[in-house]
Design an enzyme around this catalytic site. Structure first.
Site, mmCIF file in Angstrom:
data_model
loop_
_atom_site.group_PDB
_atom_site.id
_atom_site.type_symbol
_atom_site.label_atom_id
_atom_site.label_comp_id
_atom_site.label_asym_id
_atom_site.label_seq_id
_atom_site.Cartn_x
_atom_site.Cartn_y
_atom_site.Cartn_z
ATOM 1 N N ARG A 1 20.841 28.684 85.555
ATOM 2 C CA ARG A 1 21.298 27.647 84.636
ATOM 3 C C ARG A 1 20.417 27.189 83.672
ATOM 4 N NH1 ARG A 1 24.003 25.973 89.295
ATOM 5 N NH2 ARG A 1 26.005 26.580 89.178
ATOM 6 N N LYS B 1 18.469 29.193 68.553
ATOM 7 C CA LYS B 1 19.756 29.928 68.599
ATOM 8 C C LYS B 1 19.437 31.174 69.627
ATOM 9 C CE LYS B 1 22.795 28.710 64.594
ATOM 10 N NZ LYS B 1 23.647 29.301 63.431
ATOM 11 N N GLU C 1 14.885 36.732 55.101
ATOM 12 C CA GLU C 1 15.047 35.586 55.609
ATOM 13 C C GLU C 1 13.993 34.483 55.101
ATOM 14 O OE1 GLU C 1 17.691 34.379 57.101
ATOM 15 O OE2 GLU C 1 18.187 36.050 58.958
ATOM 16 N N LYS D 1 12.765 25.640 58.146
ATOM 17 C CA LYS D 1 13.761 25.882 59.281
ATOM 18 C C LYS D 1 13.164 24.720 60.155
ATOM 19 C CE LYS D 1 16.123 28.488 62.283
ATOM 20 N NZ LYS D 1 16.700 29.930 62.439
ATOM 21 N N GLU E 1 24.020 22.499 64.899
ATOM 22 C CA GLU E 1 24.546 23.064 63.857
ATOM 23 C C GLU E 1 26.202 22.120 63.660
ATOM 24 O OE1 GLU E 1 25.055 27.244 63.304
ATOM 25 O OE2 GLU E 1 26.220 27.162 61.580
ATOM 26 N N ARG F 1 22.728 21.947 59.687
ATOM 27 C CA ARG F 1 22.273 23.206 60.051
ATOM 28 C C ARG F 1 22.812 24.605 59.368
ATOM 29 N NH1 ARG F 1 19.337 25.442 65.573
ATOM 30 N NH2 ARG F 1 19.204 27.465 64.977
ATOM 31 N N ASN G 1 22.678 29.537 57.290
ATOM 32 C CA ASN G 1 23.661 30.815 57.297
ATOM 33 C C ASN G 1 23.752 31.019 55.748
ATOM 34 O OD1 ASN G 1 26.250 31.589 58.872
ATOM 35 N ND2 ASN G 1 24.356 31.139 60.020
ATOM 36 N N HIS H 1 25.109 34.580 54.984
ATOM 37 C CA HIS H 1 25.441 35.311 56.395
ATOM 38 C C HIS H 1 26.772 35.547 56.572
ATOM 39 C CE1 HIS H 1 21.350 34.303 57.322
ATOM 40 N NE2 HIS H 1 21.376 34.925 58.579
ATOM 41 N N HIS I 1 26.964 39.033 57.863
ATOM 42 C CA HIS I 1 27.270 39.250 59.380
ATOM 43 C C HIS I 1 28.515 40.341 59.272
ATOM 44 C CE1 HIS I 1 25.471 35.719 61.699
ATOM 45 N NE2 HIS I 1 24.609 36.858 61.443
ATOM 46 N N HIS J 1 19.495 43.415 59.342
ATOM 47 C CA HIS J 1 19.971 41.876 59.298
ATOM 48 C C HIS J 1 19.472 41.478 58.010
ATOM 49 C CE1 HIS J 1 21.530 38.158 60.327
ATOM 50 N NE2 HIS J 1 20.220 37.359 60.012
HETATM 51 O O1 LIG Z 1 18.928 29.225 62.649
HETATM 52 C C1 LIG Z 1 20.365 29.320 62.146
HETATM 53 O O2 LIG Z 1 21.065 28.282 62.104
HETATM 54 C C2 LIG Z 1 20.804 30.398 61.289
HETATM 55 O O3 LIG Z 1 21.932 30.415 61.084
HETATM 56 C C3 LIG Z 1 19.840 31.504 60.924
HETATM 57 C C4 LIG Z 1 20.189 32.818 60.877
HETATM 58 O O4 LIG Z 1 19.066 33.573 59.726
HETATM 59 C C5 LIG Z 1 20.322 33.751 62.013
HETATM 60 O O5 LIG Z 1 20.690 35.184 61.619
HETATM 61 C C6 LIG Z 1 21.100 33.094 63.117
HETATM 62 O O6 LIG Z 1 20.817 33.972 64.268
HETATM 63 C C7 LIG Z 1 22.447 33.385 62.615
HETATM 64 O O7 LIG Z 1 23.229 32.445 63.557
HETATM 65 P P1 LIG Z 1 24.930 32.438 63.676
HETATM 66 O O8 LIG Z 1 25.250 31.369 64.362
HETATM 67 O O9 LIG Z 1 25.500 32.707 62.345
HETATM 68 O O10 LIG Z 1 25.276 33.658 64.459
HETATM 69 ZN ZN LIG Z 2 19.774 35.569 59.843
#
Ligand SMILES: O=C(O)C(=O)C[C@@H](O)[C@H](O)[C@H](O)COP(=O)(O)O
Ligand SMILES: [Zn+2]
Length: 364
Positions: free
Chosen positions: A123, A144, A186, A228, A238, A242, A246, A249, A253, A266
């Site tokens: 845990r 994350k 990044e 950051k 988030e 936050r 993204n 992304h 993604h 990435h």
């Molecule tokens: O830290 C964050 O918040 C980010 O979104 C940073 C991204 O650059 C990073 O790739 C992150 O892992 C993406 O997160 P996700 O929640 O979109 O999967």
């Molecule tokens: Zn990223």
């Protein structure tokens, strides 16, 4: 060595960046209360283990720590639950308990997977991020952690902040060029979303960064981590601001997922995504056309792609974007820019606008 701090509501931790910082690890660990009676487990991958894993293990053993190590095959394909289960098995075998500490030694995949192991093992146990790639200046900070699901990137995960992050810039010298470029995406993202003077600095120092100047790399990582840290310190989970991290992304993604994580790094996918986001920003938020030019020129200068050449099926790309973690109720959601250095989340974007943008950033 340069140090900065991340301050979340229930944890405050340091990011140390510099040359030869791994040698300082025993002292730094002591500073965060990791004494020799606590077992350590290095989690790393098959590329990093022979370069730094064994030597790290040996140097910590020489200091009197009990250190185990588990190694999984390098690559995004390993970022899944079955590897997590295997790694947790190794942790159990080695006898990690709740006072033990995981050392995540590697790039983004290692940091995300090892962090997830730390978040879920009994845990939750503490972990230290030892990023070995430039890309990981982003992923190692902010907590994350997670792995991919067959249906998309990072769908299984948690927020679990590290005890500290230690970045040894000397390690970056062994990186293949493509990985350096990927990390610079990044870095560019942090500048583009937050700080025009950082964009200007990157424009001025792109060549030195590509040549791996340790001073310039330290500065780039420091400034990226500053952005950051400022964002994560305000919104760890988030719930609001936050999401700006993204930027690029939503498309990025989707490209990674439809291509089975085998075509783009990435950073490359995010760079193409930022080119797309800048175009959408001009159309939907009335951002100046300069935004597209500056974004694309900077990314090109950092040797990053801004177009995708492959003919990925449009329905699959759109479906992946609808499933983006920022989306609510199946609405297309993007981080867009009003002007250079300023971004916000925009929901409910029309599909036709996205289709048009994808056309513009595809060379097909
Ligand atoms: O830290 C964050 O918040 C980010 O979104 C940073 C991204 O650059 C990073 O790739 C992150 O892992 C993406 O997160 P996700 O929640 O979109 O999967
Ligand atoms: Zn990223």
């Amino acid at each position: 060595m340069r140090t900065l701090t991340v301050n979340t509501s229930n944890q405050c931790y340091s990011i140390h960046i510099g040359r030869g910082t791994y040698q300082m690890l025993p002292r730094l660990m002591k500073e965060v209360g990791v004494e020799k009676d606590r077992k350590l487990m290095v989690i790393t991958d098959s590329s990093v283990a022979p370069l730094y894993g064994q030597s790290l293990q040996a140097s910590l053993r020489a200091e009197g720590y009990q250190v185990g190590m588990t190694v999984f095959p390098a690559g995004e394909e390993s970022k899944n639950l079955s590897v997590v289960e295997r790694v947790i098995g190794d942790c159990l075998q080695f006898g990690l308990d709740r006072s033990s500490v995981v050392l995540a030694l590697g790039g983004g995949v290692v940091g995300d997977l090892a962090g997830f192991v730390a978040a879920t093992y009994m845990r939750g146990i503490p972990f230290i991020q030892l990023p070995t790639t430039l890309l990981a200046h982003d992923s190692s900070v902010g907590g994350k952690v997670g792995v991919n699901h067959a249906l998309g990137k990072n769908y299984i995960g948690a927020f679990h902040q590290p005890l500290m992050v230690v970045f040894d810039v000397d390690v970056l010298r062994s990186l293949p060029a493509r990985q350096v470029h990927s990390g610079l995406a990044e870095v560019a993202k942090h500048a583009l979303i937050w700080d025009v003077s950082f964009v200007e600095w990157l424009e001025a120092h792109a060549e030195e960064l590509l040549a791996l100047s340790p001073e310039r790399l330290t500065e780039a990582i420091f400034r990226g981590c500053e952005v950051k840290s400022a964002v994560v310190s305000q919104d760890e989970k988030e719930l609001g601001i936050r999401s700006i991290l993204n930027y690029g992304h939503t498309i990025g993604h989707a490209l990674e997922a439809v291509s089975g994580y085998r075509v783009y790094t990435h950073g490359e996918a995010v760079a193409i995504g930022m080119a797309g986001a800048s175009r959408l920003s001009v159309r939907l938020l009335g951002a100046p056309g300069e935004l597209v030019d500056r974004t694309e020129q900077l990314l090109r200068r950092l040797r990053l792609p801004i177009r995708y050449a492959e003919n990925w099926p449009l329905p699959a790309l759109l479906e992946a974007m609808k499933k983006d973690k920022k989306a609510r109720g199946g609405q297309y959601t993007f981080v867009l820019s009003r002007k250079l250095g300023q971004v916000e989340m925009v929901r409910g974007i029309e599909e036709a606008e996205i289709v048009q943008t994808l056309k513009e950033i595809s060379t097909q």
